[in-house]
Design a protein around this motif. Structure first.
Motif, PDB file in Angstrom:
ATOM      1  N   ALA A   1       0.090   5.703   7.644  1.00 16.12           N
ATOM      2  CA  ALA A   1       0.314   6.428   6.384  1.00 16.12           C
ATOM      3  C   ALA A   1      -0.130   5.504   5.259  1.00 16.12           C
ATOM      4  CB  ALA A   1       1.773   6.818   6.218  1.00 16.12           C
ATOM      5  N   GLY A   2      -0.158   6.020   4.073  1.00 19.32           N
ATOM      6  CA  GLY A   2      -0.646   5.252   2.932  1.00 19.32           C
ATOM      7  C   GLY A   2       0.179   4.032   2.570  1.00 19.32           C
ATOM      8  N   CYS A   3       1.454   4.018   2.946  1.00 21.28           N
ATOM      9  CA  CYS A   3       2.318   2.882   2.622  1.00 21.28           C
ATOM     10  C   CYS A   3       3.489   2.843   3.595  1.00 21.28           C
ATOM     11  CB  CYS A   3       2.813   2.963   1.187  1.00 21.28           C
ATOM     12  SG  CYS A   3       3.929   4.345   0.879  1.00 21.28           S
ATOM     13  N   ASP A   4       4.185   1.710   3.638  1.00 20.47           N
ATOM     14  CA  ASP A   4       5.326   1.547   4.543  1.00 20.47           C
ATOM     15  C   ASP A   4       6.419   2.579   4.300  1.00 20.47           C
ATOM     16  OD1 ASP A   4       4.195  -0.580   5.848  1.00 20.47           O
ATOM     17  OD2 ASP A   4       5.263  -2.107   4.694  1.00 20.47           O
ATOM     18  N   ALA A   5       6.629   2.968   3.051  1.00 17.08           N
ATOM     19  CA  ALA A   5       7.701   3.903   2.725  1.00 17.08           C
ATOM     20  C   ALA A   5       7.470   5.276   3.343  1.00 17.08           C
ATOM     21  CB  ALA A   5       7.849   4.029   1.209  1.00 17.08           C
ATOM     22  N   LYS A   6       6.245   5.561   3.809  1.00 17.03           N
ATOM     23  CA  LYS A   6       5.929   6.866   4.387  1.00 17.03           C
ATOM     24  C   LYS A   6       5.704   6.802   5.892  1.00 17.03           C
ATOM     25  CE  LYS A   6       3.786   8.469   0.145  1.00 17.03           C
ATOM     26  NZ  LYS A   6       2.590   9.053  -0.457  1.00 17.03           N
ATOM     27  N   ARG A   7       6.000   5.643   6.511  1.00 21.69           N
ATOM     28  CA  ARG A   7       5.740   5.464   7.945  1.00 21.69           C
ATOM     29  C   ARG A   7       7.027   5.506   8.759  1.00 21.69           C
ATOM     30  NH1 ARG A   7       2.123   0.465   6.685  1.00 21.69           N
ATOM     31  NH2 ARG A   7       0.192   1.532   6.112  1.00 21.69           N
TER      32      ARG A   7
END
Length: 169
Positions: A20-26
């Motif tokens: 995903a684009g960033c850790d917060a979305k994985r």
């Protein structure tokens, strides 16, 4: 598709993308591995873990956690699109490959953490969203200190949605 052929004639064919684009979305890679292991056990699915540039460590973590996954990554966009087009189901976070799979007519199960599924999820008849509502979501933040919205999603929830799509297999 040669990668799927390497798995034999196994069907259904499932592409899993933990990026995903960033850790917060994985969603955690180990959770994807759990889904792959259970899905393979229940349906005999051939599961291939797809990664884009810079996501190799996510792919490796998923594959290290389950022997039931085949890794693929580093191919150009056309190779990724061909792999997605040859699949029966896509499972992943809210990401570019999710939307490409949906645009190709592939059924999808997306894990939506902080992002709004009303704004960012595919809306086709074969697209499913798994999320856990929390007071701070949707937040659209690139950083999060608690990740409650992702950690609260149980692999069984993702498997249930995948099962509704793959029930004919």
């Amino acid at each position: 598709m040669a990668r799927f052929a390497a798995l034999g004639a196994a069907e259904p064919r499932v592409v899993v993308h933990p990026g995903a684009g960033c850790d917060a979305k994985r969603w955690p890679p180990e959770r994807f591995a759990e889904v792959i292991a259970r899905l393979t056990e229940r349906t005999g699915a051939a599961c291939i873990v797809l990664s884009g540039p810079g996501e190799e460590s996510l792919r490796e973590r998923v594959c290290a956690a389950t022997p039931d996954a085949l890794a693929s990554g580093g191919q150009a966009i056309r190779g990724m699109m061909a792999m997605l087009a040859a699949s029966d189901l896509f499972i992943g976070n809210t990401s570019g490959p999710l939307h490409i799979a949906a645009a190709l007519g592939v059924a999808t199960v997306s894990v939506a953490g902080p992002t709004s599924p009303l704004r960012f999820a595919p809306r086709g008849p074969s697209d499913r969203v798994v999320r856990h509502p929390v007071p701070c979501s949707p937040c659209e933040r690139w950083r999060c200190w608690h990740h409650t919205c992702l950690r609260a999603i149980d692999p069984e929830q993702v498997l249930a949605e995948a099962g509704t799509i793959l029930e004919d297999y």
